[in-house]
Write a protein that holds these residues in place. Structure first.
Motif, mmCIF file in Angstrom:
data_model
loop_
_atom_site.group_PDB
_atom_site.id
_atom_site.type_symbol
_atom_site.label_atom_id
_atom_site.label_comp_id
_atom_site.label_asym_id
_atom_site.label_seq_id
_atom_site.Cartn_x
_atom_site.Cartn_y
_atom_site.Cartn_z
ATOM 1 N N GLN A 98 41.184 54.713 49.945
ATOM 2 C CA GLN A 98 40.199 55.141 48.955
ATOM 3 C C GLN A 98 38.826 54.600 49.362
ATOM 4 O O GLN A 98 38.725 53.525 49.977
ATOM 5 C CB GLN A 98 40.553 54.596 47.562
ATOM 6 N N TYR A 99 37.780 55.339 48.988
ATOM 7 C CA TYR A 99 36.416 54.912 49.302
ATOM 8 C C TYR A 99 35.560 55.049 48.052
ATOM 9 O O TYR A 99 35.702 56.018 47.286
ATOM 10 C CB TYR A 99 35.831 55.747 50.430
ATOM 11 N N CYS A 100 34.657 54.069 47.868
ATOM 12 C CA CYS A 100 33.750 54.135 46.729
ATOM 13 C C CYS A 100 32.415 53.521 47.124
ATOM 14 O O CYS A 100 32.274 52.895 48.179
ATOM 15 C CB CYS A 100 34.348 53.403 45.520
ATOM 16 N N ARG A 101 31.400 53.716 46.267
ATOM 17 C CA ARG A 101 30.101 53.098 46.496
ATOM 18 C C ARG A 101 30.258 51.580 46.500
ATOM 19 O O ARG A 101 31.159 51.032 45.868
ATOM 20 C CB ARG A 101 29.115 53.503 45.404
ATOM 21 N N LEU A 102 29.376 50.910 47.198
ATOM 22 C CA LEU A 102 29.461 49.456 47.288
ATOM 23 C C LEU A 102 29.034 48.812 45.972
ATOM 24 O O LEU A 102 27.874 48.890 45.584
ATOM 25 C CB LEU A 102 28.564 48.950 48.415
ATOM 26 N N PRO A 103 29.965 48.174 45.274
ATOM 27 C CA PRO A 103 29.586 47.449 44.055
ATOM 28 C C PRO A 103 29.126 46.032 44.408
ATOM 29 O O PRO A 103 29.398 45.528 45.496
ATOM 30 C CB PRO A 103 30.904 47.407 43.254
ATOM 31 N N GLU A 104 28.436 45.406 43.484
ATOM 32 C CA GLU A 104 28.013 44.029 43.702
ATOM 33 C C GLU A 104 29.197 43.082 43.473
ATOM 34 O O GLU A 104 30.080 43.347 42.651
ATOM 35 C CB GLU A 104 26.872 43.664 42.748
ATOM 36 N N LEU A 105 29.206 41.995 44.207
ATOM 37 C CA LEU A 105 30.233 40.973 44.031
ATOM 38 C C LEU A 105 29.787 40.004 42.929
ATOM 39 O O LEU A 105 28.585 39.851 42.691
ATOM 40 C CB LEU A 105 30.452 40.230 45.348
ATOM 41 N N PRO A 106 30.726 39.325 42.273
ATOM 42 C CA PRO A 106 32.162 39.362 42.509
ATOM 43 C C PRO A 106 32.811 40.576 41.848
ATOM 44 O O PRO A 106 32.263 41.155 40.904
ATOM 45 C CB PRO A 106 32.648 38.068 41.874
ATOM 46 N N LEU A 107 33.996 40.930 42.331
ATOM 47 C CA LEU A 107 34.807 41.982 41.735
ATOM 48 C C LEU A 107 36.068 41.346 41.141
ATOM 49 O O LEU A 107 36.352 40.172 41.363
ATOM 50 C CB LEU A 107 35.192 43.030 42.781
ATOM 51 N N LEU A 108 36.812 42.155 40.414
ATOM 52 C CA LEU A 108 38.022 41.656 39.761
ATOM 53 C C LEU A 108 39.160 42.642 39.986
ATOM 54 O O LEU A 108 38.996 43.845 39.770
ATOM 55 C CB LEU A 108 37.762 41.489 38.260
ATOM 56 N N LEU A 109 40.304 42.138 40.425
ATOM 57 C CA LEU A 109 41.536 42.927 40.497
ATOM 58 C C LEU A 109 42.435 42.456 39.362
ATOM 59 O O LEU A 109 42.811 41.282 39.308
ATOM 60 C CB LEU A 109 42.247 42.715 41.836
ATOM 61 N N ARG A 110 42.753 43.342 38.443
ATOM 62 C CA ARG A 110 43.556 42.931 37.293
ATOM 63 C C ARG A 110 44.563 44.005 36.920
ATOM 64 O O ARG A 110 44.404 45.179 37.266
ATOM 65 C CB ARG A 110 42.652 42.643 36.097
ATOM 66 N N PRO A 111 45.627 43.620 36.181
ATOM 67 C CA PRO A 111 46.565 44.629 35.676
ATOM 68 C C PRO A 111 45.893 45.490 34.618
ATOM 69 O O PRO A 111 44.869 45.102 34.053
ATOM 70 C CB PRO A 111 47.695 43.799 35.062
ATOM 71 N N ARG A 112 46.462 46.644 34.358
ATOM 72 C CA ARG A 112 45.927 47.492 33.298
ATOM 73 C C ARG A 112 46.243 46.873 31.942
ATOM 74 O O ARG A 112 47.194 46.100 31.801
ATOM 75 C CB ARG A 112 46.508 48.905 33.379
ATOM 76 N N ARG A 113 45.432 47.220 30.960
ATOM 77 C CA ARG A 113 45.612 46.733 29.602
ATOM 78 C C ARG A 113 45.660 47.918 28.646
ATOM 79 O O ARG A 113 45.157 48.996 28.950
ATOM 80 C CB ARG A 113 44.468 45.804 29.208
#
Length: 444
Positions: free
Chosen positions: A352-367
């Motif tokens: 997958q490819y997306c625009r560059l977001p600013e850091l920090p990022l978060l990987l989390r489970p869905r809620r």
């Protein structure tokens, strides 16, 4: 029914079930309500040595304090020892009923030791057993759920009123001039069990169902469970083996049908936290696969299923912060790799490819309630609905991770969809590549 009917039913049930010899020291859990107040009075009148225990969670303010006062008055009237625990809870403390239950039984265990009591006694009765049966039938259950509330557990706990009806208890209380407290929450339909009690049970009673008849049926089911458990143990000897903390099931056995196998596995691994869909996946998946449970995992191969301790669910559910790129994380759904790369000519494919977001990022489970607008679609949509539309298997959904900004904006459902706001544009020369490599390690 007359009050004496409760005494006769109590004596017969205790004798047939072998619950009480009469020499034990009993700790009686008393809330202040009708059932437990009557139980304490009945046991005392029958000559048992009892200690009364009460837990005050302070959830209902002054009403909770009045419950405690009523229990103290009962203990004084009967002239028996009393133990009261104060455990302030708030309705915002997650699953309050579950939390209260954990606190209650921890406290009871402590009081059993302090007063040298042999058994904890609770006031569950035939109506409770019927409601429990209906509750489990609605949710889906096997024989352990159908046979209702057990008359004894290893806690050690006994329930000597399981063959007695609520009407018998009420008549006894009235004849002996007992007073009790009414919990207003028992009249609320906010709880599933209350809805069953207020709406479903009366309809069934109109059709002829009685707590007494249900109690007889539940008694036969408890007896059937005894032989059922022996049969499960016997069958397990042919296709299950234990290796330390692991359970190994031989998938090549021809002795069992698909449903038989589900029953066998569920019985022997119920404490591991696997759902029905997870068990079905274990029996249908080809190749190698790891399926997570709650603190355990199932390592599946064509030859066997190995149940073993795994990553605790709480650890697996923790969000992972991304402070620098490239980044790699081993998560329940597989390995996730994030890297900055030149914009590829073709954006389709496994990555997958997306625009560059600013850091920090978060990987989390869905809620629950998570929403995003998938690329190419109009309007936002629940993540749950996107996964259903994309035909993502139920057992894979909890393993998925959402890539989010610190502000909470969902950038992508890793391995599935990019959010429309983060789709790569013509002006984007450098992009973020999201790669998911599903892990299927070979089994030992």
């Amino acid at each position: 029914m007359k009050g004496e009917d409760l005494i006769a039913t109590f004596r017969r049930f205790v004798r047939e079930e072998g619950l009480l010899r009469g020499t034990e020291r009993l700790l009686v859990a008393v809330s202040g309500g009708l059932d437990s107040t009557t139980l304490a009075h009945l046991l005392h009148a029958e000559g048992y040595f009892i200690v009364i225990a009460h837990c005050n969670y302070h959830l209902r303010g002054e009403e909770s304090d009045r419950d405690e006062a009523a229990v103290k008055a009962l203990a004084e009237t009967l002239g028996v020892p009393l133990a009261v625990g104060s455990f302030p809870l708030r309705k915002s403390d997650g699953n309050v009923q579950l939390r209260a239950r954990e606190i209650r039984y921890t406290y009871f265990k402590k009081i059993l030791d302090e007063y040298s009591c042999d058994l904890l006694v609770t006031a569950h009765h035939a109506d409770d057993a019927l409601e429990s049966l209906l509750f489990h039938l609605i949710r889906g259950t096997g024989l352990p759920g159908i046979r209702g509330i057990p008359s004894r557990t290893d806690f050690p706990l006994v329930r000597p009123l399981l063959s007695s009806s609520r009407s018998q208890i009420l008549e006894y209380a009235r004849q002996h001039g007992l007073t009790w407290r009414e919990d207003a929450s028992n009249q609320s339909d906010d709880y599933a069990r209350n809805r069953i009690r207020h709406h479903l049970v009366p309809r069934l009673q109109e059709m002829g169902l009685t707590p007494e008849g249900a109690s007889t049926t539940l008694g036969h089911l408890r007896s059937a469970e005894f032989f059922y458990l022996r049969g499960l143990a016997s069958v397990a000897e042919t296709c299950l083996r234990r290796q330390g903390g692991r359970i190994v099931f031989d998938r090549r056995t021809e002795l069992l049908t698909f449903t038989d196998t589900l029953t066998l596995l569920h019985h022997h691994t119920a404490y591991m936290g696997f759902g029905d869909d997870a068990y079905r996946q274990m029996l249908t998946v080809t190749g190698n696969r790891i399926i997570p449970g709650r603190g355990y995992r199932a390592r599946v191969s064509p030859a066997e299923i190995v149940f073993e301790p795994g990553t605790p669910e709480s650890a697996a559910e923790e969000p992972v912060q991304v402070h620098r790129l490239p980044f790699t994380a081993e998560l329940p759904g597989g390995r996730i790799e994030l890297a900055v790369t030149d914009r590829p000519r073709v954006l389709s494919g496994a990555d997958q490819y997306c625009r560059l977001p600013e850091l920090p990022l978060l990987l989390r489970p869905r809620r629950a309630g998570d929403r995003m607008q998938p690329f190419g679609m109009q309007g936002s949509k629940k993540i749950q609905d996107i996964l259903v539309d994309d035909k993502v298997a139920i057992w894979e959904r909890d393993d998925l991770r959402l890539l989010c900004t610190p502000a909470g904006s969902i950038v992508a459902i890793v391995g599935h969809r990019i959010a429309d706001d983060w789709a790569v544009g013509e002006q984007d020369d450098r992009v973020l590549r999201i790669r998911l490599q599903k892990g299927n390690p070979a089994l030992p």
